[in-house]
Design a protein around this motif. Structure first.
Motif, PDB file in Angstrom:
ATOM      1  N   UNK A 715       0.830  -1.202   0.000  1.00  0.00           N
ATOM      2  CA  UNK A 715       0.000   0.000   0.000  1.00  0.00           C
ATOM      3  C   UNK A 715       0.865   1.253   0.000  1.00  0.00           C
ATOM      4  N   UNK A 716       1.970   1.216   0.734  1.00  0.00           N
ATOM      5  CA  UNK A 716       2.912   2.340   0.663  1.00  0.00           C
ATOM      6  C   UNK A 716       3.504   2.442  -0.735  1.00  0.00           C
ATOM      7  N   UNK A 717       3.764   1.299  -1.352  1.00  0.00           N
ATOM      8  CA  UNK A 717       4.279   1.301  -2.725  1.00  0.00           C
ATOM      9  C   UNK A 717       3.277   1.966  -3.666  1.00  0.00           C
ATOM     10  N   UNK A 718       1.979   1.664  -3.475  1.00  0.00           N
ATOM     11  CA  UNK A 718       0.926   2.284  -4.301  1.00  0.00           C
ATOM     12  C   UNK A 718       0.930   3.797  -4.092  1.00  0.00           C
ATOM     13  N   UNK A 719       1.025   4.220  -2.823  1.00  0.00           N
ATOM     14  CA  UNK A 719       1.033   5.655  -2.517  1.00  0.00           C
ATOM     15  C   UNK A 719       2.237   6.336  -3.158  1.00  0.00           C
ATOM     16  N   UNK A 720       3.426   5.747  -2.972  1.00  0.00           N
ATOM     17  CA  UNK A 720       4.649   6.358  -3.487  1.00  0.00           C
ATOM     18  C   UNK A 720       4.686   6.353  -5.012  1.00  0.00           C
ATOM     19  N   UNK A 721       4.296   5.221  -5.596  1.00  0.00           N
ATOM     20  CA  UNK A 721       4.284   5.149  -7.064  1.00  0.00           C
ATOM     21  C   UNK A 721       3.217   6.082  -7.628  1.00  0.00           C
ATOM     22  N   UNK A 722       2.062   6.153  -6.932  1.00  0.00           N
ATOM     23  CA  UNK A 722       1.003   7.069  -7.369  1.00  0.00           C
ATOM     24  C   UNK A 722       1.473   8.512  -7.370  1.00  0.00           C
ATOM     25  N   UNK A 723       2.162   8.923  -6.309  1.00  0.00           N
ATOM     26  CA  UNK A 723       2.696  10.285  -6.257  1.00  0.00           C
ATOM     27  C   UNK A 723       3.783  10.487  -7.295  1.00  0.00           C
ATOM     28  N   UNK A 724       4.546   9.435  -7.563  1.00  0.00           N
ATOM     29  CA  UNK A 724       5.590   9.513  -8.581  1.00  0.00           C
ATOM     30  C   UNK A 724       4.966   9.747  -9.957  1.00  0.00           C
ATOM     31  N   UNK A 725       3.914   8.998 -10.249  1.00  0.00           N
ATOM     32  CA  UNK A 725       3.212   9.163 -11.534  1.00  0.00           C
ATOM     33  C   UNK A 725       2.603  10.553 -11.625  1.00  0.00           C
ATOM     34  N   UNK A 726       1.968  10.986 -10.525  1.00  0.00           N
ATOM     35  CA  UNK A 726       1.369  12.326 -10.506  1.00  0.00           C
ATOM     36  C   UNK A 726       2.432  13.393 -10.740  1.00  0.00           C
ATOM     37  N   UNK A 727       3.574  13.236 -10.101  1.00  0.00           N
ATOM     38  CA  UNK A 727       4.666  14.198 -10.264  1.00  0.00           C
ATOM     39  C   UNK A 727       5.167  14.220 -11.700  1.00  0.00           C
ATOM     40  N   UNK A 728       5.300  13.043 -12.302  1.00  0.00           N
ATOM     41  CA  UNK A 728       5.749  12.970 -13.692  1.00  0.00           C
ATOM     42  C   UNK A 728       4.742  13.638 -14.629  1.00  0.00           C
ATOM     43  N   UNK A 729       3.466  13.419 -14.375  1.00  0.00           N
ATOM     44  CA  UNK A 729       2.446  14.022 -15.241  1.00  0.00           C
ATOM     45  C   UNK A 729       2.463  15.542 -15.126  1.00  0.00           C
ATOM     46  N   UNK A 730       2.584  16.041 -13.903  1.00  0.00           N
ATOM     47  CA  UNK A 730       2.629  17.494 -13.700  1.00  0.00           C
ATOM     48  C   UNK A 730       3.867  18.083 -14.365  1.00  0.00           C
ATOM     49  N   UNK A 731       5.016  17.426 -14.155  1.00  0.00           N
ATOM     50  CA  UNK A 731       6.269  17.923 -14.741  1.00  0.00           C
ATOM     51  C   UNK A 731       6.215  17.855 -16.258  1.00  0.00           C
ATOM     52  N   UNK A 732       5.630  16.782 -16.789  1.00  0.00           N
ATOM     53  CA  UNK A 732       5.513  16.677 -18.244  1.00  0.00           C
ATOM     54  C   UNK A 732       4.687  17.823 -18.812  1.00  0.00           C
ATOM     55  N   UNK A 733       3.606  18.188 -18.097  1.00  0.00           N
ATOM     56  CA  UNK A 733       2.798  19.318 -18.543  1.00  0.00           C
ATOM     57  C   UNK A 733       3.580  20.616 -18.509  1.00  0.00           C
ATOM     58  N   UNK A 734       4.383  20.791 -17.458  1.00  0.00           N
ATOM     59  CA  UNK A 734       5.210  21.995 -17.362  1.00  0.00           C
ATOM     60  C   UNK A 734       6.240  22.040 -18.483  1.00  0.00           C
ATOM     61  N   UNK A 735       6.877  20.917 -18.737  1.00  0.00           N
ATOM     62  CA  UNK A 735       7.905  20.852 -19.774  1.00  0.00           C
ATOM     63  C   UNK A 735       7.308  21.175 -21.140  1.00  0.00           C
ATOM     64  N   UNK A 736       6.120  20.642 -21.402  1.00  0.00           N
ATOM     65  CA  UNK A 736       5.477  20.928 -22.692  1.00  0.00           C
ATOM     66  C   UNK A 736       5.233  22.420 -22.870  1.00  0.00           C
ATOM     67  N   UNK A 737       4.774  23.069 -21.798  1.00  0.00           N
ATOM     68  CA  UNK A 737       4.516  24.505 -21.893  1.00  0.00           C
ATOM     69  C   UNK A 737       5.814  25.285 -22.048  1.00  0.00           C
ATOM     70  N   UNK A 738       6.837  24.868 -21.313  1.00  0.00           N
ATOM     71  CA  UNK A 738       8.116  25.577 -21.376  1.00  0.00           C
ATOM     72  C   UNK A 738       8.777  25.456 -22.740  1.00  0.00           C
ATOM     73  N   UNK A 739       8.565  24.333 -23.411  1.00  0.00           N
ATOM     74  CA  UNK A 739       9.219  24.105 -24.698  1.00  0.00           C
ATOM     75  C   UNK A 739       8.277  24.303 -25.883  1.00  0.00           C
ATOM     76  N   UNK A 740       7.098  24.868 -25.617  1.00  0.00           N
ATOM     77  CA  UNK A 740       6.143  25.085 -26.717  1.00  0.00           C
ATOM     78  C   UNK A 740       6.536  26.287 -27.567  1.00  0.00           C
ATOM     79  N   UNK A 741       7.357  27.196 -27.013  1.00  0.00           N
ATOM     80  CA  UNK A 741       7.796  28.374 -27.750  1.00  0.00           C
ATOM     81  C   UNK A 741       9.229  28.214 -28.210  1.00  0.00           C
ATOM     82  N   UNK A 742       9.589  28.991 -29.196  1.00  0.00           N
ATOM     83  CA  UNK A 742      10.975  28.989 -29.650  1.00  0.00           C
ATOM     84  C   UNK A 742      11.848  29.642 -28.589  1.00  0.00           C
TER      85      UNK A 742
END
Length: 753
Positions: A715-742
């Motif tokens: 269950x701790x693994x689910x919590x930690x992996x879940x937060x890891x996935x959430x963090x990756x998704x948030x960061x991926x969204x940030x990266x897309x916005x940061x690199x959307x412009x020249x």
């Protein structure tokens, strides 16, 4: 072959339906060792020329050749690689990363050096070369204009690129500082191609080897002042940066991520706080909704004990003690339990008194386990003693260093608590540990306690021998203090009756009748209702039991019996009616092998790890409840994810300029993206640590342990992996916005000149 060649290069800008020419028909060729000064009026296209050469801006016409190789087919990835290998850019407005220190800004260009000590030494050497040694710990935001420009020059030198582009490097500086900067550029450009855009040619006239004038987007003049002193052999040696030490993009990303995280302490603290809120929130919700995990638990037919086999006969006959002993020896069992009913009854509970209030606690009962040496008190030695294995939440009641509650009750039986051991996993069922004889005594009371199948009556006979009264009793109370084989009637009705008798020669008899079913194998498996009656004669009945005053009136309507008498009665009943027994082997593997042999030999044998499918109604109800809990859990997670994502996205602007500067420096996109992910992962570390600390605090603190469902490693693994996935998704969204412009648009003060 020239290092850089522009052939008929043209750049067009289209904005809101308007078309503007940046540069047109540019034909130029550059080589190492040149100090090229580019002049022209504002808006003539000087900066556009540098942006095209650097790859930060595209071109629509002509061809740009790098060491003879065309670039018109380049995509973003290729341009990023080109800037990494060839370009160092010095901007008019510095474009220093203000949250980084002077040293960090320079080390940013030295990430290709894997050894940290070597990287640091090289950065310090370059900073000393530009006169910034005394400011290495200052952040870019605290520097003067001249100091920023010197730092940027050191950063450009650190990269050791063959092409240095400088856009108005002295535009914001005083004359003295401007002169120093130009001299410094002249010194570092001896073996490189240096192209300087300036409004004031006089500042660079003594250093320049070539002067190019731009007018209205086209080359107006191209005048060679002096020839490069670099030899062709030296050009060949310096033809590429392939001799640099290189480390993997991942390692570079780690270094960059740590630098980004430490450079903005307030923002990093905010991210850590967000991660803590999210992770702790998921932990709390999971702990409160832990009952949903019951859906995934196995439904065992019997109480699962490793190595246990439950056995009965096919014809439904009861097994004698001798029969069971012979079976145990024949099939190699370590031990057997003739009457195992207590192992299967999950509704058992004990009662005890705490601070004047009666408490209830459900238990499993055992006699064959050990709970280690780290216990409070001691293990039971006598028939009336018990050891309790229970959740830590009961520690305030039973004591931490000594047993504070001395007595506990199973039904009407008073038992002495000799020791306790506490555990943190509150999903477990508490256990009572008896001696083997004590377990048998509790089994006897348990089997005779059910008033629905047992009937107890007091029969009073006159001296002539006829029955004059019959009084029903409702309870059996065992006593360890009474003499073996004796009983005491605790009944106000009985006392009242005998006190009114004139014939004092009356005789009392207690009849105990047990009703049970007998399985008739020969009559298609039907069951016959039978009964057994045991008589307790007058000579065994104690009128005034010694030391039994505590029972006076408390158990009105009961029969108080010695433990030995209780055992005798239950033995006679069990021998007639109980058809199941348990054999215990070393482990489940041996149990399965023995069960197979027993079944082949005509017995019915089932291992205790055998599961079953509950009734459809039970499954449906459990599924509905589980799904409701899971839905509430999911909604809580979605809310937390939305909250964290919303707060994180509000901070993107703080990184936009920094990321653009890094891209302009030629730091690979993979490295920058990895750095962003690493920054977020570092922010997760305090959250993980705090969750573990909180879990330890909750589940080791008695008053908290009771309210939160204990969580397991998965269950701790689910919590930690879940937060890891959430963090990756948030960061991926940030990266897309940061690199959307020249790069040019993202840069602070970027120009389209």
């Amino acid at each position: 072959m020239s290092l850089l060649t522009l052939k008929d290069i043209g750049k067009i800008y289209v904005s809101e339906g308007n078309v503007a020419v940046g540069i047109r028909g540019v034909n130029l060729s550059f080589d190492r060792g040149e100090f090229v000064a580019v002049t022209g009026k504002s808006g003539s296209g000087k900066s556009t020329l540098l942006n095209v050469i650097s790859g930060m801006d595209s071109y629509e016409e002509g061809e740009l050749f790098i060491e003879g190789q065309p670039t018109s087919h380049y995509m973003q990835k290729e341009w990023e690689e080109y800037r990494e290998k060839y370009i160092s850019f010095i901007f008019q407005d510095y474009n220093i990363i203000e949250s980084f220190t002077v040293l960090q800004n320079v080390e940013l260009s030295l990430m290709h050096i894997e050894d940290k000590k070597e990287r640091r030494a090289r950065a310090l050497e370059l900073l000393d070369r530009v006169g910034m040694t005394s400011h290495i710990k200052q952040k870019g935001s605290k520097l003067s204009g001249g100091q920023k420009q010197r730092t940027v020059i050191a950063r450009a030198l650190a990269k050791d690129s063959p092409i240095i582009l400088a856009d108005e490097p002295t535009g914001n500086l005083d004359s003295t500082t401007s002169h120093e900067i130009i001299e410094l550029l002249r010194e570092v450009s001896r073996d490189k191609l240096l192209i300087v855009v300036t409004h004031n040619f006089e500042q660079v006239e003594k250093c320049a080897t070539r002067h190019i004038r731009i007018f209205d987007g086209a080359v107006e003049s191209d005048h060679v002042i002096s020839h490069s002193e670099i030899s062709s052999d030296e050009k060949t040696v310096r033809s590429s940066s392939e001799n640099k030490k290189k480390s993997s993009d991942f390692k570079k990303g780690l270094t960059l991520g740590k630098a980004i995280f430490t450079s903005k302490p307030k923002l990093s603290f905010f991210f850590c706080l967000l991660m803590i809120i999210g992770t702790l929130g998921i932990f709390m919700v999971t702990a409160l909704c832990g009952d949903a995990a019951v859906l995934f638990e196995k439904n065992y037919m019997f109480e699962h004990i490793d190595g246990r086999v439950v056995i009965t006969t096919q014809n439904g006959e009861v097994m004698s003690e001798e029969d069971l002993k012979a079976i145990s020896e024949k099939y190699g069992a370590k031990e057997y339990l003739h009457y195992d009913i207590l192992l299967e009854d999950y509704s058992n509970y004990m009662t005890f008194e705490h601070e004047g209030e009666e408490k209830y606690l459900s238990f499993c009962y055992t006699y064959r386990e050990s709970f280690g040496e780290d216990i409070v008190g001691k293990y039971p030695q006598n028939n009336n003693e018990v050891f309790l294995y229970m959740p830590i939440s009961y520690q305030p009641m039973f004591g931490k260093s000594s047993v504070e509650i001395e007595n506990i009750y199973y039904g009407s039986m008073e038992l002495k608590v000799t020791g306790v051991k506490y555990y943190y996993d509150n999903n477990l069922t508490p256990k009572c540990l008896f001696t083997k004889e004590g377990f048998r005594t509790v089994t006897a009371l348990h089997y005779l306690f059910d008033s629905a199948s047992n009937d107890i009556r007091v029969n009073v006979f006159a001296s002539e021998g006829y029955l004059i009264n019959e009084i029903a009793l409702y309870n059996i109370v065992p006593s360890f203090d009474m003499k073996d084989g004796t009983a005491y009637i605790e009944s106000g009705e009985y006392r009242k009756f005998v006190n009114t008798l004139y014939d004092k020669n009356y005789r009392t008899q207690i009849s105990f009748t047990s009703h049970y079913y007998n399985y008739d194998y020969n009559n298609y498996g039907t069951q016959k209702a039978l009964s057994f009656t045991r008589l307790i004669e007058d000579d065994c009945i104690v009128n005034v039991p010694p030391e039994m005053n505590r029972f006076d009136g408390y158990y009105d309507g009961s029969i108080i019996v010695s433990v030995s008498l209780l055992r005798e009665i239950s033995e006679e009943v069990l021998e007639r009616s109980y058809r199941q027994a348990s054999l215990f082997f070393e482990n489940d593997k041996e149990a399965h092998a023995a069960a197979e042999k027993l079944n082949n030999d005509g017995y019915i044998a089932v291992t205790s790890d055998t599961t079953y499918t509950p009734e459809a109604t039970t499954v449906i109800i459990g599924l509905i409840v589980g799904l409701m809990v899971a839905f509430m859990w999911l909604m809580a997670i979605v809310f937390l994810a939305f909250f964290i994502g919303l707060c994180s996205n509000r901070t993107i602007g703080a990184f936009k300029s920094d990321m653009a500067i890094m891209r302009s420096m030629g730091i690979p996109v993979k490295v920058i993206k990895t750095g962003m992910y690493v920054r977020m992962l570092i922010a997760l570390i305090p959250a993980y640590i705090l969750v573990i600390a909180t879990a330890v605090l909750i589940f080791t603190t008695p008053k908290f342990n009771e309210f939160f469902t204990y969580l397991y490693a998965w269950q701790y693994a689910v919590i930690f992996i879940g937060m890891l996935i959430l963090t990756f998704r948030i960061t991926r969204g940030q990266v897309r916005k940061l690199f959307s412009e020249s790069v040019k648009k993202s840069l602070k003060g970027g120009s389209a000149e």
